[in-house]
Design an enzyme around this catalytic site. Structure first.
Site, mmCIF file in Angstrom:
data_model
loop_
_atom_site.group_PDB
_atom_site.id
_atom_site.type_symbol
_atom_site.label_atom_id
_atom_site.label_comp_id
_atom_site.label_asym_id
_atom_site.label_seq_id
_atom_site.Cartn_x
_atom_site.Cartn_y
_atom_site.Cartn_z
ATOM 1 N N THR A 11 0.810 -1.219 0.000
ATOM 2 C CA THR A 11 0.000 0.000 0.000
ATOM 3 C C THR A 11 0.847 1.275 0.000
ATOM 4 O OG1 THR A 11 -0.139 -0.082 2.420
ATOM 5 C CG2 THR A 11 -1.922 -1.127 1.181
ATOM 6 N N ASN A 13 4.099 3.877 -1.361
ATOM 7 C CA ASN A 13 4.501 4.413 -2.672
ATOM 8 C C ASN A 13 5.323 3.412 -3.471
ATOM 9 O OD1 ASN A 13 3.279 6.884 -2.280
ATOM 10 N ND2 ASN A 13 5.143 7.946 -1.638
ATOM 11 N N VAL A 14 6.339 2.819 -2.816
ATOM 12 C CA VAL A 14 7.235 1.903 -3.525
ATOM 13 C C VAL A 14 6.524 0.589 -3.817
ATOM 14 C CG1 VAL A 14 9.387 0.604 -3.375
ATOM 15 C CG2 VAL A 14 9.315 2.972 -2.595
ATOM 16 N N ARG A 39 -3.863 -3.510 9.680
ATOM 17 C CA ARG A 39 -4.782 -2.378 9.498
ATOM 18 C C ARG A 39 -5.058 -2.083 8.022
ATOM 19 N NH1 ARG A 39 0.048 0.067 11.092
ATOM 20 N NH2 ARG A 39 0.906 1.592 9.595
ATOM 21 N N CYS A 130 18.290 4.725 -2.554
ATOM 22 C CA CYS A 130 17.866 5.314 -3.825
ATOM 23 C C CYS A 130 18.926 6.235 -4.428
ATOM 24 C CB CYS A 130 16.553 6.063 -3.650
ATOM 25 S SG CYS A 130 16.502 7.184 -2.249
ATOM 26 N N SER A 160 9.492 12.395 -2.104
ATOM 27 C CA SER A 160 8.967 11.032 -2.164
ATOM 28 C C SER A 160 9.937 10.031 -1.549
ATOM 29 C CB SER A 160 8.647 10.632 -3.608
ATOM 30 O OG SER A 160 9.792 10.758 -4.430
ATOM 31 N N LYS A 214 25.525 6.093 3.972
ATOM 32 C CA LYS A 214 25.029 4.989 3.147
ATOM 33 C C LYS A 214 25.638 5.053 1.745
ATOM 34 C CE LYS A 214 20.419 4.804 5.273
ATOM 35 N NZ LYS A 214 19.008 5.199 5.056
ATOM 36 N N HIS A 242 15.336 12.187 -7.908
ATOM 37 C CA HIS A 242 16.539 12.639 -7.200
ATOM 38 C C HIS A 242 17.566 13.125 -8.219
ATOM 39 C CE1 HIS A 242 14.848 11.150 -3.625
ATOM 40 N NE2 HIS A 242 15.663 10.167 -3.333
#
Length: 344
Positions: A11, A13-14, A39, A130, A160, A214, A242
């Site tokens: 559910t 975005n990704v 939920r 990302c 996002s 990272k 990005h």
């Protein structure tokens, strides 16, 4: 017989993008299952022209599932990925939970496909951050030719990357500014509308943020541990895509023209580099696209054997969902996985 694929975090975005990309690319799946928390059970999500109902992760049996695309955050992944892997289902995880585990390969298919063979140790494969994913797609072909010594990168990362809450906050704050309402910060530390924030993830002892760390650690793991990299990660008021300004120092001479030719032939790269108004890619151009766009390729005269680049990519696609699906495709192409489900 095709594969049975589960999407955890369907559910988000990704997760929704993963469903779109599986359908777009004609992934050989006989069955796709959408999973999320209790939920969200019963919520409907789109898979091509079909609608599927979300099931609860807590009660799902992975014993006949071949591939699990995990996009539910590090805490969920740490708990569930080992359990799922032990049931014989290969987990491709989008969080940072497993990226630095020596027994878990960290994969960008255009960069280090051979490393995928190590997935059998834990049945887990990690998807990179990302901002790292698009960076290494551009660095890899240049490194192969001229050997990279040092990289300095400044990111311009869309909201996002902080999930739906980040996108909602930019929208809400922008509207508030125009109607002279009070602007509230919930997701971000400072106002993001009409502003930029040089802070992504938590601060570390050396002053860098975790996001910046990272990029350094993941580039070393996937590309070359000898590469020195320093990053400044910045959140900008852009919904999707990005961008990165990158300076690279090489061991061997390389011209801008040579780099342009190399990148034009490189998998996953699309060069848009005309020295004229609009002759470059922007985040808006990358939204909904698979390629990593490379522009503004030029020689950096401040160092020996230096180049400067501008790199743009859709962070929900190559930075997350697309790369995960490409990893799944790589498993199949290399005959590293077979469908487990029995024919009806």
């Amino acid at each position: 017989m095709g594969f049975k694929v589960a999407i955890v975090g369907a559910t988000g975005n990704v997760g929704r993008e993963m469903l779109n990309i599986l359908e777009e690319r004609g992934f050989p799946a006989d069955e796709v299952v959408a999973l999320a928390s209790r939920r969200s059970q019963g919520t409907e999500v789109s898979y091509g022209d079909r609608t599927i109902k979300v099931k609860s992760l807590d009660t799902y049996d992975f014993s006949d599932t071949d591939i699990c695309l995990m996009s539910a955050g590090g805490t969920i992944s740490k708990e569930w990925s080992p359990k799922i892997g032990k049931q014989g289902c290969v987990v491709i995880d989008n969080s940072s939970a497993w990226r630095y585990d020596q027994d878990v390969p960290l994969i960008v298919p255009e960069v280090n496909p051979d490393a995928i063979a190590g997935f059998t140790r834990k049945n887990i494969i990690a998807n990179p951050n990302c901002s790292t994913a698009q960076l290494v797609v551009a660095l890899k072909p240049l490194h192969d030719i001229a050997t990279i010594k040092r990289v300095v990168v400044s990111t311009y990362q869309s909201v996002s990357g902080a999930g739906k809450e980040g996108m909602d906050e930019l929208f809400t704050q922008t509207r508030a500014v125009f109607v002279a309402d009070a602007v509230q910060n919930k997701k971000f530390t400072k106002r993001i509308a009409f502003n930029v924030i040089p802070h992504i993830d938590v601060f570390m002892e050396d002053g860098y943020t975790k996001e910046e760390w990272k990029m350094m650690a993941e580039t070393k793991k996937m590309l070359d541990p000898k590469i020195k990299l320093t990053a400044t990660a910045v959140r900008v008021p852009v919904f999707i895509g990005h961008s990165e300004a990158v300076n690279i120092e090489f061991e061997k001479p390389i011209t801008a023209d040579e780099a342009r030719d190399i990148l034009r032939e490189a998998p996953g790269c699309l060069v848009i580099d005309k020295h004229e108004d609009g002759g470059y890619a922007t985040p808006l151009d990358s939204a909904g696209e698979d390629a990593t766009y490379i522009s503004r390729i030029r020689e950096d005269a401040t160092v020996e054997n230096g180049l400067a680049l501008w790199i743009v990519s859709d962070n929900l696609r190559k930075g997350a969902a697309l790369n995960a699906v490409q990893i799944a495709e790589l498993l199949i192409e290399r005959d590293l996985i077979k469908p487990r489900q029995k024919a009806a």
